[in-house]
Design a protein around this motif. Structure first.
Motif, short mmCIF file in Angstrom:
data_model
loop_
_atom_site.label_atom_id
_atom_site.label_comp_id
_atom_site.label_asym_id
_atom_site.label_seq_id
_atom_site.Cartn_x
_atom_site.Cartn_y
_atom_site.Cartn_z
N GLN A 137 -6.24 1.25 -0.74
CA GLN A 137 -5.06 1.97 -0.28
C GLN A 137 -5.25 2.57 1.11
O GLN A 137 -4.33 2.57 1.93
CB GLN A 137 -4.69 3.06 -1.29
N GLU A 138 -6.46 3.05 1.39
CA GLU A 138 -6.73 3.57 2.73
C GLU A 138 -6.70 2.46 3.78
O GLU A 138 -6.24 2.67 4.90
CB GLU A 138 -8.07 4.30 2.75
N LEU A 139 -7.16 1.27 3.40
CA LEU A 139 -7.11 0.13 4.31
C LEU A 139 -5.67 -0.26 4.60
O LEU A 139 -5.30 -0.52 5.75
CB LEU A 139 -7.88 -1.06 3.72
N ILE A 140 -4.85 -0.30 3.56
CA ILE A 140 -3.43 -0.63 3.74
C ILE A 140 -2.77 0.41 4.65
O ILE A 140 -1.98 0.06 5.55
CB ILE A 140 -2.72 -0.70 2.38
N ALA A 141 -3.11 1.67 4.45
CA ALA A 141 -2.53 2.73 5.27
C ALA A 141 -2.91 2.56 6.74
O ALA A 141 -2.07 2.76 7.63
CB ALA A 141 -2.99 4.09 4.75
N LEU A 142 -4.16 2.17 7.00
CA LEU A 142 -4.58 1.90 8.38
C LEU A 142 -3.72 0.81 9.00
O LEU A 142 -3.26 0.91 10.14
CB LEU A 142 -6.05 1.50 8.43
N GLY A 143 -3.52 -0.26 8.24
CA GLY A 143 -2.72 -1.37 8.74
C GLY A 143 -1.29 -0.97 9.02
O GLY A 143 -0.69 -1.37 10.04
N LYS A 144 -0.71 -0.17 8.15
CA LYS A 144 0.69 0.21 8.33
C LYS A 144 0.87 1.27 9.42
O LYS A 144 1.98 1.47 9.90
CB LYS A 144 1.25 0.70 6.99
N ARG A 145 -0.24 1.93 9.80
CA ARG A 145 -0.17 2.87 10.93
C ARG A 145 -0.31 2.16 12.27
O ARG A 145 -0.25 2.78 13.32
CB ARG A 145 -1.29 3.92 10.81
N SER A 160 -11.34 -17.89 1.48
CA SER A 160 -11.44 -16.60 2.17
C SER A 160 -10.24 -16.36 3.09
O SER A 160 -9.86 -15.22 3.33
CB SER A 160 -12.75 -16.52 2.96
N HIS A 161 -9.65 -17.45 3.61
CA HIS A 161 -8.42 -17.33 4.40
C HIS A 161 -7.23 -17.01 3.49
O HIS A 161 -6.46 -16.08 3.75
CB HIS A 161 -8.18 -18.64 5.17
N LEU A 162 -7.10 -17.77 2.42
CA LEU A 162 -5.96 -17.59 1.54
C LEU A 162 -5.99 -16.23 0.84
O LEU A 162 -4.94 -15.64 0.57
CB LEU A 162 -5.90 -18.72 0.51
N ALA A 163 -7.21 -15.72 0.57
CA ALA A 163 -7.32 -14.39 -0.03
C ALA A 163 -6.72 -13.34 0.90
O ALA A 163 -6.01 -12.43 0.45
CB ALA A 163 -8.78 -14.06 -0.32
N GLY A 164 -7.00 -13.46 2.20
CA GLY A 164 -6.43 -12.53 3.17
C GLY A 164 -4.93 -12.70 3.33
O GLY A 164 -4.19 -11.71 3.48
N ALA A 165 -4.47 -13.95 3.31
CA ALA A 165 -3.04 -14.22 3.42
C ALA A 165 -2.28 -13.63 2.23
O ALA A 165 -1.20 -13.05 2.39
CB ALA A 165 -2.79 -15.72 3.52
N LEU A 166 -2.86 -13.77 1.04
CA LEU A 166 -2.24 -13.21 -0.15
C LEU A 166 -2.23 -11.68 -0.08
O LEU A 166 -1.24 -11.03 -0.45
CB LEU A 166 -2.98 -13.67 -1.40
N PHE A 167 -3.32 -11.11 0.43
CA PHE A 167 -3.39 -9.65 0.58
C PHE A 167 -2.28 -9.16 1.51
O PHE A 167 -1.55 -8.21 1.19
CB PHE A 167 -4.77 -9.26 1.12
N ASN A 168 -2.15 -9.81 2.68
CA ASN A 168 -1.09 -9.42 3.62
C ASN A 168 0.28 -9.50 2.96
O ASN A 168 1.13 -8.61 3.13
CB ASN A 168 -1.13 -10.32 4.85
N ARG A 169 0.51 -10.58 2.23
CA ARG A 169 1.82 -10.79 1.60
C ARG A 169 2.12 -9.71 0.58
O ARG A 169 3.24 -9.20 0.51
CB ARG A 169 1.82 -12.17 0.94
N MET A 170 1.12 -9.34 -0.24
CA MET A 170 1.37 -8.38 -1.31
C MET A 170 1.35 -6.93 -0.81
O MET A 170 2.07 -6.07 -1.34
CB MET A 170 0.34 -8.56 -2.43
N ALA A 171 0.53 -6.66 0.21
CA ALA A 171 0.38 -5.29 0.69
C ALA A 171 1.36 -4.94 1.80
O ALA A 171 1.52 -3.76 2.15
CB ALA A 171 -1.05 -5.07 1.19
N ALA A 196 -12.99 -6.72 11.39
CA ALA A 196 -13.00 -5.56 10.50
C ALA A 196 -13.39 -5.90 9.07
O ALA A 196 -14.02 -5.09 8.38
CB ALA A 196 -11.63 -4.90 10.50
N MET A 197 -13.00 -7.11 8.61
CA MET A 197 -13.18 -7.39 7.18
C MET A 197 -13.33 -8.89 6.92
O MET A 197 -12.95 -9.73 7.75
CB MET A 197 -12.00 -6.84 6.39
N VAL A 198 -13.87 -9.20 5.75
CA VAL A 198 -14.01 -10.58 5.27
C VAL A 198 -13.85 -10.56 3.76
O VAL A 198 -14.31 -9.64 3.09
CB VAL A 198 -15.39 -11.17 5.65
N PHE A 199 -13.18 -11.57 3.22
CA PHE A 199 -13.15 -11.81 1.79
C PHE A 199 -14.21 -12.87 1.51
O PHE A 199 -14.02 -14.04 1.87
CB PHE A 199 -11.78 -12.31 1.34
N THR A 200 -15.32 -12.49 0.92
CA THR A 200 -16.41 -13.44 0.71
C THR A 200 -16.91 -13.33 -0.72
O THR A 200 -16.59 -12.36 -1.44
CB THR A 200 -17.55 -13.21 1.71
#
Length: 320
Positions: A137-145, A160-171, A196-200
């Motif tokens: 939630q703190e990460l999402i808040a950083l992104g939305k700020r 690892s790409h699709l995990a990030g794409a799904l995260f962006n879509r849902m968050a 900043a981050m990696v889904f691994t």
């Protein structure tokens, strides 16, 4: 292509099954559609050793990497349909790739017969220790700020790409995707603070999380990982239904006779119920399938194809 013989004398005590349905005149080949040394190769080799004991036949592991697993999958599709060639498939060649590669030379449903699902390995959302977020939630808040944060992956179209794409879509975030040629370079840039981050996968992240250089924010399966039991899932941190794991399963050429398929299915179920192998797989981060039937793998392939199809269409993701 690398081919190695799995030696006799495995540590797993597995009863030998009668194998009249398989051709006794040649070994069984388990094709790993990725290069040697990675998690898929490691698990495939241990599974091949266990199958050798269960079948009472020589089992060879053959690495045929390339095109996100498509090279190995096509090789198995064109192999003799006699039960002697098995694909140790993952989410890519068994479900996702057909939506990423417009000219994929095979169809996973049309050209393969399922033997058994094996399980899933979660990714984990990890951030550089300098990122000012202690949870999802703190990460999402950083992104939305408006923080300009990026996530690295092992390449366009990779899990690892699709995990990030799904995260962006849902968050509702817009973290920038930076593709690399492999997990190693992405992880190096994450450790250096260039991204900043990696889904691994959990095992790759674990030593860096333990030494404090990376922070694990969330596991990408619906259940927590036995390897990182104190790290909550992304789903339980405000994104219910988020699941970006990699599944594993065994398939053979579609024309393989039913008796040969049943022999392989029975051997697979036998070894996957052995406590020693189960413990070892769980130590690799594997969450074993609750059902080892061919029907379960068919359903899993259909579910993953439908779920990732939406993400791929909406994001325009394509493989390198």
């Amino acid at each position: 292509m690398i081919r190695r013989r799995i030696l006799l004398g495995s540590a797993l005590a597995v009863p030998v099954l009668a194998t009249p349905a398989l051709a006794q005149s040649k070994p069984v080949t388990l094709v790993v559609p990725f290069a040697p040394g990675g998690p898929t190769d490691l698990i495939g080799r241990r599974l091949a050793m266990a199958l050798h004991d269960a079948l009472g036949q020589t089992v060879l592991v053959e690495n045929r990497g390339g095109a996100g697993g498509n090279v190995g999958a096509e090789f198995v599709m064109r192999a003799p349909a006699d039960g002697s060639t098995i694909l140790f498939g993952t989410s890519g060649p068994l479900a996702i790739n057909k939506m990423l590669f417009p000219n994929q030379p095979y169809d996973p449903v049309r050209d393969f017969a399922p033997i058994s699902p094996i399980g899933r390995i979660p990714n984990v959302l990890t951030v550089n220790a300098s990122v000012a977020a202690r949870n999802v939630q703190e990460l999402i808040a950083l992104g939305k700020r408006g923080e300009r944060l990026s996530f690295g992956s092992s390449g366009n179209g990779a899990s690892s790409h699709l995990a990030g794409a799904l995260f962006n879509r849902m968050a509702g975030t817009s973290f920038e995707h930076i593709p690399y040629r492999g997990t190693g370079p992405a992880l190096n840039d994450l450790l250096a603070g260039h991204i900043a981050m990696v889904f691994t996968d959990v095992l790759t992240a674990l030593p860096h999380v333990r030494d404090g250089r990376l922070r694990a924010l969330g596991v990408t399966t619906e259940a927590r990982s036995s390897v990182l039991p104190d790290v909550p899932t992304v789903a339980e941190q405000g994104l219910p239904g988020y699941d970006a794991s990699v599944f594993f399963g065994l398939v053979v050429p579609v024309a393989t006779p039913a008796p040969a398929r049943e022999t392989l299915r029975a051997a697979t179920e036998t070894v996957l119920k052995q406590p020693e192998l189960r413990r070892w797989l769980e130590q690799q981060g594997m969450q074993l399938a609750p059902d080892f039937t061919p029907a379960a793998l068919t359903a899993l392939m259909a579910e993953e194809t439908a779920r990732w199809g939406v993400v791929i269409r909406e994001t325009g993701a394509r493989a390198d």
